[in-house]
Design an enzyme around this catalytic site. Structure first.
Site, PDB file in Angstrom:
ATOM      1  N   ALA A  64       0.869  -1.170   0.000  1.00  0.00           N
ATOM      2  CA  ALA A  64       0.000   0.000   0.000  1.00  0.00           C
ATOM      3  C   ALA A  64       0.911   1.226   0.000  1.00  0.00           C
ATOM      4  O   ALA A  64       2.079   1.144   0.390  1.00  0.00           O
ATOM      5  CB  ALA A  64      -0.886  -0.016   1.237  1.00  0.00           C
ATOM      6  N   GLY A 107       0.803  -4.917   1.008  1.00  0.00           N
ATOM      7  CA  GLY A 107      -0.428  -5.014   0.227  1.00  0.00           C
ATOM      8  C   GLY A 107      -0.218  -5.665  -1.137  1.00  0.00           C
ATOM      9  O   GLY A 107      -1.160  -6.213  -1.719  1.00  0.00           O
ATOM     10  N   GLU A 110      -0.393  -9.237  -0.443  1.00  0.00           N
ATOM     11  CA  GLU A 110      -1.791  -9.517  -0.099  1.00  0.00           C
ATOM     12  C   GLU A 110      -2.685  -9.517  -1.340  1.00  0.00           C
ATOM     13  O   GLU A 110      -3.605 -10.316  -1.447  1.00  0.00           O
ATOM     14  CB  GLU A 110      -2.266  -8.484   0.932  1.00  0.00           C
ATOM     15  CG  GLU A 110      -1.530  -8.654   2.263  1.00  0.00           C
ATOM     16  CD  GLU A 110      -1.793  -7.526   3.244  1.00  0.00           C
ATOM     17  OE1 GLU A 110      -1.512  -6.357   2.905  1.00  0.00           O
ATOM     18  OE2 GLU A 110      -2.296  -7.802   4.347  1.00  0.00           O
ATOM     19  N   GLU A 130       5.252  -4.942   7.127  1.00  0.00           N
ATOM     20  CA  GLU A 130       4.532  -3.874   7.846  1.00  0.00           C
ATOM     21  C   GLU A 130       5.088  -3.610   9.236  1.00  0.00           C
ATOM     22  O   GLU A 130       5.038  -2.490   9.738  1.00  0.00           O
ATOM     23  CB  GLU A 130       3.042  -4.226   7.952  1.00  0.00           C
ATOM     24  CG  GLU A 130       2.256  -4.078   6.653  1.00  0.00           C
ATOM     25  CD  GLU A 130       2.276  -5.315   5.779  1.00  0.00           C
ATOM     26  OE1 GLU A 130       3.102  -6.235   6.035  1.00  0.00           O
ATOM     27  OE2 GLU A 130       1.461  -5.383   4.840  1.00  0.00           O
TER      28      GLU A 130
HETATM   29  C1  HXC Z   1       5.085   4.469  -1.257  1.00  0.00           C
HETATM   30  C2  HXC Z   1       6.919   3.510  -2.200  1.00  0.00           C
HETATM   31  C3  HXC Z   1       6.585   2.258  -1.641  1.00  0.00           C
HETATM   32  C4  HXC Z   1       5.394   2.180  -0.881  1.00  0.00           C
HETATM   33  C5  HXC Z   1       8.417   2.047  -2.748  1.00  0.00           C
HETATM   34  N1  HXC Z   1       8.056   3.314  -2.862  1.00  0.00           N
HETATM   35  N2  HXC Z   1       7.534   1.366  -2.005  1.00  0.00           N
HETATM   36  N3  HXC Z   1       6.170   4.600  -2.004  1.00  0.00           N
HETATM   37  N4  HXC Z   1       4.681   3.301  -0.717  1.00  0.00           N
HETATM   38  N5  HXC Z   1       4.963   1.036  -0.365  1.00  0.00           N
HETATM   39  C6  HXC Z   1       8.755   4.379  -3.594  1.00  0.00           C
HETATM   40  C7  HXC Z   1       9.992   4.837  -2.854  1.00  0.00           C
HETATM   41  O1  HXC Z   1       9.663   5.753  -1.831  1.00  0.00           O
HETATM   42  C8  HXC Z   1      10.774   5.469  -3.975  1.00  0.00           C
HETATM   43  O2  HXC Z   1      10.237   6.733  -4.255  1.00  0.00           O
HETATM   44  C9  HXC Z   1      10.440   4.568  -5.169  1.00  0.00           C
HETATM   45  O3  HXC Z   1       9.216   3.896  -4.834  1.00  0.00           O
HETATM   46  C10 HXC Z   1      11.511   3.505  -5.414  1.00  0.00           C
HETATM   47  O4  HXC Z   1      11.719   2.807  -4.210  1.00  0.00           O
HETATM   48  P1  HXC Z   1      13.170   2.622  -3.539  1.00  0.00           P
HETATM   49  O5  HXC Z   1      12.915   2.379  -2.101  1.00  0.00           O
HETATM   50  O6  HXC Z   1      14.070   3.732  -3.916  1.00  0.00           O
HETATM   51  O7  HXC Z   1      13.639   1.282  -4.281  1.00  0.00           O
HETATM   52  P2  HXC Z   1      14.647   0.168  -3.755  1.00  0.00           P
HETATM   53  O8  HXC Z   1      15.818   0.792  -3.049  1.00  0.00           O
HETATM   54  O9  HXC Z   1      14.886  -0.731  -4.922  1.00  0.00           O
HETATM   55  O10 HXC Z   1      13.843  -0.628  -2.629  1.00  0.00           O
HETATM   56  C11 HXC Z   1      12.709  -1.354  -3.000  1.00  0.00           C
HETATM   57  C12 HXC Z   1      11.902  -1.762  -1.737  1.00  0.00           C
HETATM   58  C13 HXC Z   1      11.594  -0.482  -0.906  1.00  0.00           C
HETATM   59  C14 HXC Z   1      12.734  -2.743  -0.889  1.00  0.00           C
HETATM   60  C15 HXC Z   1      10.637  -2.442  -2.222  1.00  0.00           C
HETATM   61  O11 HXC Z   1      11.046   0.513  -1.768  1.00  0.00           O
HETATM   62  C16 HXC Z   1      10.627  -0.716   0.216  1.00  0.00           C
HETATM   63  O12 HXC Z   1      11.019  -1.219   1.264  1.00  0.00           O
HETATM   64  N6  HXC Z   1       9.354  -0.311   0.025  1.00  0.00           N
HETATM   65  C17 HXC Z   1       8.370  -0.388   1.061  1.00  0.00           C
HETATM   66  C18 HXC Z   1       7.868  -1.792   1.197  1.00  0.00           C
HETATM   67  C19 HXC Z   1       6.814  -1.880   2.304  1.00  0.00           C
HETATM   68  O13 HXC Z   1       7.133  -1.566   3.470  1.00  0.00           O
HETATM   69  N7  HXC Z   1       5.585  -2.300   1.963  1.00  0.00           N
HETATM   70  C20 HXC Z   1       4.504  -2.378   2.921  1.00  0.00           C
HETATM   71  C21 HXC Z   1       3.691  -1.111   2.907  1.00  0.00           C
HETATM   72  S1  HXC Z   1       2.403  -1.116   4.120  1.00  0.00           S
HETATM   73  P3  HXC Z   1      11.203   8.039  -4.397  1.00  0.00           P
HETATM   74  O14 HXC Z   1      10.206   9.150  -4.532  1.00  0.00           O
HETATM   75  O15 HXC Z   1      12.065   8.078  -3.191  1.00  0.00           O
HETATM   76  O16 HXC Z   1      11.967   7.739  -5.658  1.00  0.00           O
HETATM   77  C22 HXC Z   1       1.200  -2.058   3.450  1.00  0.00           C
HETATM   78  C23 HXC Z   1      -0.033  -2.224   4.290  1.00  0.00           C
HETATM   79  C24 HXC Z   1      -1.111  -2.932   3.525  1.00  0.00           C
HETATM   80  O17 HXC Z   1       1.288  -2.544   2.369  1.00  0.00           O
HETATM   81  C25 HXC Z   1      -2.438  -2.816   4.204  1.00  0.00           C
HETATM   82  C26 HXC Z   1      -3.271  -1.681   3.719  1.00  0.00           C
HETATM   83  C27 HXC Z   1      -4.668  -1.729   4.218  1.00  0.00           C
END
Ligand code: HXC
Length: 256
Positions: A64, A107, A110, A130
């Protein structure tokens, strides 16, 4: 017209491609709505017998959208959270194949688990990170991952937030099959065509029966999960965890 997905129909197969590369297909509300709308449209079309949902080589979906969620309150998450329309997606009658390459996190994992079949490229990485953001999975992960791979493996993954590669995911029972990354879309199309060649009402009945096998206790679990997920937006650690991500620094959790 959708802006964050591409859709195409080829024969009896509908394809939805998540196309928000700058955010690794993070599911903001617009993207979520576009996915659900496109899936409902394919589902309503009797010429479509299977749907493939896929992302890019780098990311199926990285979760998400953290930036969109970071500052939301308990009330706004509970009343109008990103859960909003996924019930419509899981109610689809048409079989859905998730063709996953790269990151399928939070997400994104999921969403893949809401599909009927998960075809993984050997580059796929699954995880529920998360906990590192000060929240828990909120789109079904605590229930569906546990059902798919068992409580102990699911607990270890969710408590640590670590990622699992395609091979491990296949061994654990999360994915239907692993294929070379270059073959993913062809394999997904072939699989979808095979499914789409079957009798539609029989496929619908089979899908209903498969759902019934998974659903005992699930509705209650999902209600619990939704409540719990939203409630975490009253924590300082959720604000800190998401702010730290946005600011590209490690979180400093204060456990309150
Ligand atoms: C918003 C995101 C994002 C996310 C990546 N980006 N994941 N933006 N939400 N979930 C954005 C980054 O901020 C970045 O933007 C660009 O995408 C590229 O990501 P990088 O981090 O620079 O890439 P990389 O170094 O290759 O790392 C990839 C990654 C990392 C390991 C996947 O991006 C990451 O850890 N993402 C978050 C994963 C996460 O925690 N997901 C769970 C979310 S909570 P900029 O602008 O800096 O270029 C969830 C809850 C679900 O899903 C339930 C909802 C009801």
């Amino acid at each position: 017209m959708p802006e964050l997905i591409l859709t195409e129909a080829e024969g009896r197969v509908g394809r939805i491609t998540l196309n928000r590369p700058e955010a690794l297909n993070a599911l903001n509300l617009q993207l979520a709505h576009e996915i659900v709308d496109a899936a409902l449209e394919f589902d309503a079309d009797p010429e479509i017998g299977a749907i493939v949902i896929t992302g890019s080589a780098k990311a199926f979906a990285a979760g998400a959208d953290i930036k969109e969620m970071a500052d939301r309150s308990y009330a706004s998450m509970y009343l109008d959270g990103p859960f909003a329309r996924w019930d419509e997606f899981t109610a689809l009658r048409t079989p859905v194949i998730a063709a996953v390459a790269g990151f399928a996190l939070g997400g994104g994992c999921e969403l893949a688990m809401m599909c009927d079949v998960i075809l993984a490229a050997d580059s796929a990485k699954f995880g529920q990170p998360e906990i590192n953001l000060g929240v828990i999975p909120g789109m079904g992960g605590t229930q569906r991952l546990t059902a798919a791979i068992g409580k102990y493996k699911a607990a270890e993954l969710m408590l640590t937030g670590r990622m699992m590669g395609a091979e491990e995911a296949e061994r654990a029972g999360l994915v239907s099959r692993v294929v070379p990354a270059d073959d993913l879309l062809d394999e997904a199309s072939t699989l979808a065509e095979t499914i789409a060649s079957k009798s539609l009402p029989v496929v619908y009945a089979l899908k209903d029966a498969l759902k019934a096998s998974q659903n005992s206790g699930l509705a209650e679990g999902l209600r619990f999960e939704k409540q719990a997920f939203a409630s975490l937006f009253s924590l300082n650690d959720q604000k800190e965890g998401m702010a730290a991500f946005v600011e590209k620094r490690p979180p400093n959790f204060t456990h309150d």
